[in-house]
Design a protein around this motif. Sequence first.
Motif, PDB file in Angstrom:
ATOM      1  N   THR A   1       0.850  -1.188   0.000  1.00  0.00           N
ATOM      2  CA  THR A   1       0.000   0.000   0.000  1.00  0.00           C
ATOM      3  C   THR A   1       0.894   1.250   0.000  1.00  0.00           C
ATOM      4  O   THR A   1       2.075   1.170   0.359  1.00  0.00           O
ATOM      5  N   PRO A   2       0.346   2.400  -0.359  1.00  0.00           N
ATOM      6  CA  PRO A   2       1.138   3.636  -0.272  1.00  0.00           C
ATOM      7  C   PRO A   2       1.646   3.904   1.146  1.00  0.00           C
ATOM      8  O   PRO A   2       2.758   4.409   1.325  1.00  0.00           O
ATOM      9  N   GLU A   3       0.861   3.546   2.151  1.00  0.00           N
ATOM     10  CA  GLU A   3       1.271   3.764   3.538  1.00  0.00           C
ATOM     11  C   GLU A   3       2.460   2.874   3.916  1.00  0.00           C
ATOM     12  O   GLU A   3       3.394   3.319   4.592  1.00  0.00           O
ATOM     13  N   LEU A   4       2.446   1.625   3.471  1.00  0.00           N
ATOM     14  CA  LEU A   4       3.583   0.741   3.734  1.00  0.00           C
ATOM     15  C   LEU A   4       4.811   1.212   2.975  1.00  0.00           C
ATOM     16  O   LEU A   4       5.912   1.210   3.514  1.00  0.00           O
TER      17      LEU A   4
ATOM     18  N   ALA B   1       5.639   4.258   2.254  1.00  0.00           N
ATOM     19  CA  ALA B   1       6.191   5.401   2.990  1.00  0.00           C
ATOM     20  C   ALA B   1       6.935   4.941   4.239  1.00  0.00           C
ATOM     21  O   ALA B   1       8.024   5.444   4.547  1.00  0.00           O
ATOM     22  N   GLU B   2       6.367   3.972   4.964  1.00  0.00           N
ATOM     23  CA  GLU B   2       7.020   3.489   6.177  1.00  0.00           C
ATOM     24  C   GLU B   2       8.318   2.746   5.844  1.00  0.00           C
ATOM     25  O   GLU B   2       9.329   2.903   6.537  1.00  0.00           O
ATOM     26  N   MET B   3       8.299   1.950   4.785  1.00  0.00           N
ATOM     27  CA  MET B   3       9.515   1.248   4.359  1.00  0.00           C
ATOM     28  C   MET B   3      10.603   2.243   3.975  1.00  0.00           C
ATOM     29  O   MET B   3      11.770   2.099   4.358  1.00  0.00           O
ATOM     30  N   SER B   4      10.239   3.254   3.222  1.00  0.00           N
ATOM     31  CA  SER B   4      11.195   4.270   2.780  1.00  0.00           C
ATOM     32  C   SER B   4      11.812   4.993   3.970  1.00  0.00           C
ATOM     33  O   SER B   4      13.029   5.200   4.025  1.00  0.00           O
ATOM     34  N   ALA B   5      10.982   5.354   4.936  1.00  0.00           N
ATOM     35  CA  ALA B   5      11.495   6.026   6.136  1.00  0.00           C
ATOM     36  C   ALA B   5      12.441   5.110   6.902  1.00  0.00           C
ATOM     37  O   ALA B   5      13.491   5.551   7.391  1.00  0.00           O
ATOM     38  N   ALA B   6      12.109   3.829   6.994  1.00  0.00           N
ATOM     39  CA  ALA B   6      12.938   2.882   7.742  1.00  0.00           C
ATOM     40  C   ALA B   6      14.317   2.722   7.102  1.00  0.00           C
ATOM     41  O   ALA B   6      15.338   2.801   7.791  1.00  0.00           O
ATOM     42  N   ILE B   7      14.361   2.514   5.793  1.00  0.00           N
ATOM     43  CA  ILE B   7      15.657   2.246   5.157  1.00  0.00           C
ATOM     44  C   ILE B   7      16.506   3.504   4.999  1.00  0.00           C
ATOM     45  O   ILE B   7      17.720   3.403   4.833  1.00  0.00           O
ATOM     46  N   ASN B   8      15.876   4.661   5.075  1.00  0.00           N
ATOM     47  CA  ASN B   8      16.633   5.909   4.976  1.00  0.00           C
ATOM     48  C   ASN B   8      16.997   6.499   6.328  1.00  0.00           C
ATOM     49  O   ASN B   8      17.617   7.548   6.408  1.00  0.00           O
ATOM     50  N   SER B   9      16.621   5.817   7.391  1.00  0.00           N
ATOM     51  CA  SER B   9      16.929   6.272   8.743  1.00  0.00           C
ATOM     52  C   SER B   9      18.386   5.970   9.091  1.00  0.00           C
ATOM     53  O   SER B   9      18.909   4.914   8.738  1.00  0.00           O
ATOM     54  N   GLU B  10      19.022   6.889   9.792  1.00  0.00           N
ATOM     55  CA  GLU B  10      20.395   6.642  10.246  1.00  0.00           C
ATOM     56  C   GLU B  10      20.436   5.529  11.285  1.00  0.00           C
ATOM     57  O   GLU B  10      21.473   4.909  11.492  1.00  0.00           O
ATOM     58  N   ALA B  11      19.310   5.253  11.937  1.00  0.00           N
ATOM     59  CA  ALA B  11      19.241   4.212  12.960  1.00  0.00           C
ATOM     60  C   ALA B  11      18.536   2.957  12.437  1.00  0.00           C
ATOM     61  O   ALA B  11      17.897   2.230  13.187  1.00  0.00           O
TER      62      ALA B  11
ATOM     63  N   GLY C   1      21.622 -10.014  13.270  1.00  0.00           N
ATOM     64  CA  GLY C   1      21.312  -8.747  13.915  1.00  0.00           C
ATOM     65  C   GLY C   1      19.854  -8.638  14.308  1.00  0.00           C
ATOM     66  O   GLY C   1      19.079  -9.589  14.221  1.00  0.00           O
ATOM     67  N   VAL C   2      19.488  -7.454  14.735  1.00  0.00           N
ATOM     68  CA  VAL C   2      18.161  -7.154  15.275  1.00  0.00           C
ATOM     69  C   VAL C   2      17.134  -7.006  14.156  1.00  0.00           C
ATOM     70  O   VAL C   2      17.434  -6.466  13.096  1.00  0.00           O
ATOM     71  N   THR C   3      15.930  -7.492  14.413  1.00  0.00           N
ATOM     72  CA  THR C   3      14.804  -7.285  13.508  1.00  0.00           C
ATOM     73  C   THR C   3      13.774  -6.428  14.226  1.00  0.00           C
ATOM     74  O   THR C   3      13.361  -6.754  15.335  1.00  0.00           O
ATOM     75  N   ARG C   4      13.378  -5.335  13.600  1.00  0.00           N
ATOM     76  CA  ARG C   4      12.335  -4.468  14.154  1.00  0.00           C
ATOM     77  C   ARG C   4      11.044  -4.686  13.377  1.00  0.00           C
ATOM     78  O   ARG C   4      11.044  -5.271  12.308  1.00  0.00           O
ATOM     79  N   LYS C   5       9.948  -4.158  13.925  1.00  0.00           N
ATOM     80  CA  LYS C   5       8.643  -4.312  13.286  1.00  0.00           C
ATOM     81  C   LYS C   5       8.168  -3.000  12.684  1.00  0.00           C
ATOM     82  O   LYS C   5       8.306  -1.946  13.302  1.00  0.00           O
ATOM     83  N   LEU C   6       7.590  -3.101  11.496  1.00  0.00           N
ATOM     84  CA  LEU C   6       6.875  -1.976  10.904  1.00  0.00           C
ATOM     85  C   LEU C   6       5.406  -2.104  11.299  1.00  0.00           C
ATOM     86  O   LEU C   6       4.964  -3.157  11.759  1.00  0.00           O
ATOM     87  N   ARG C   7       4.642  -1.051  11.110  1.00  0.00           N
ATOM     88  CA  ARG C   7       3.241  -1.055  11.523  1.00  0.00           C
ATOM     89  C   ARG C   7       2.260  -1.242  10.368  1.00  0.00           C
ATOM     90  O   ARG C   7       1.206  -1.836  10.538  1.00  0.00           O
ATOM     91  N   GLN C   8       2.594  -0.700   9.216  1.00  0.00           N
ATOM     92  CA  GLN C   8       1.667  -0.763   8.083  1.00  0.00           C
ATOM     93  C   GLN C   8       1.668  -2.165   7.482  1.00  0.00           C
ATOM     94  O   GLN C   8       2.715  -2.783   7.339  1.00  0.00           O
ATOM     95  N   PRO C   9       0.504  -2.692   7.100  1.00  0.00           N
ATOM     96  CA  PRO C   9       0.439  -4.071   6.628  1.00  0.00           C
ATOM     97  C   PRO C   9       0.837  -4.272   5.164  1.00  0.00           C
ATOM     98  O   PRO C   9       0.654  -3.393   4.325  1.00  0.00           O
ATOM     99  N   LEU C  10       1.377  -5.451   4.936  1.00  0.00           N
ATOM    100  CA  LEU C  10       1.589  -5.986   3.596  1.00  0.00           C
ATOM    101  C   LEU C  10       0.306  -6.734   3.257  1.00  0.00           C
ATOM    102  O   LEU C  10      -0.146  -7.588   4.024  1.00  0.00           O
ATOM    103  N   MET C  11      -0.300  -6.416   2.146  1.00  0.00           N
ATOM    104  CA  MET C  11      -1.573  -7.025   1.777  1.00  0.00           C
ATOM    105  C   MET C  11      -1.327  -8.358   1.085  1.00  0.00           C
ATOM    106  O   MET C  11      -0.397  -8.483   0.288  1.00  0.00           O
ATOM    107  N   HIS C  12      -2.198  -9.341   1.371  1.00  0.00           N
ATOM    108  CA  HIS C  12      -2.022 -10.692   0.850  1.00  0.00           C
ATOM    109  C   HIS C  12      -3.371 -11.301   0.500  1.00  0.00           C
ATOM    110  O   HIS C  12      -4.272 -11.302   1.313  1.00  0.00           O
ATOM    111  N   GLU C  13      -3.460 -11.786  -0.740  1.00  0.00           N
ATOM    112  CA  GLU C  13      -4.724 -12.390  -1.183  1.00  0.00           C
ATOM    113  C   GLU C  13      -4.568 -13.901  -1.235  1.00  0.00           C
ATOM    114  O   GLU C  13      -3.662 -14.419  -1.853  1.00  0.00           O
TER     115      GLU C  13
END
Length: 165
Positions: A86-89, A91-101, A153-165
């Motif tokens: 989704t567009p929301e996921l 955006a969240e993915m983009s923010a995560a991979i572009n974060s310094e942390a 290493g560490v795995t963190r969780k995102l909040r926006q869902p991946l859609m699955h049919e």
Amino acid sequence: MKLSVIIITKNAGATVRRCLESVAWADQTIVVDSGSTDNTADICTELGAQLTVNSDWPGFGLQKNRALDLATGDWVFSIDADEWVTPELRAEMSAAINSEAAAPAYAIPRRSSFCGRYMQHSGWWPDHVVRLFRRGSARFSDDQAHERLIVTGVTRKLRQPLMHE
């Protein structure tokens, strides 16, 4: 940061278009197909995916590692042909991979539908799947089925869902 999307397919013509269109923003899209006899390859080529056909079937884990070995981005996102972003996921993915942390990997809640209804119980929601990871920090297990991503290493969780049919 550059993102490579990897997808494995076989006869996914009914769902792969939506999947590919949902990740068209990625820097690289790789599809490793297992010898589809429907229009899967045509759709992938039409939408600009880097298509490789391997007619042998080593199992899910090994096939996904074949796709992973073709990825050149700093980050990799593994998606199945019957899933979409989704567009929301996005955006969240983009923010995560572009974060310094940024973490080495991210688990995403998968929102599955069955017979036209979204599942909300019995472990179907939220079904967290590790799919987004820094290239070099993870590999798929060699399991024939029910493969999993083995992350260093560490795995963190995102909040926006991946859609699955």
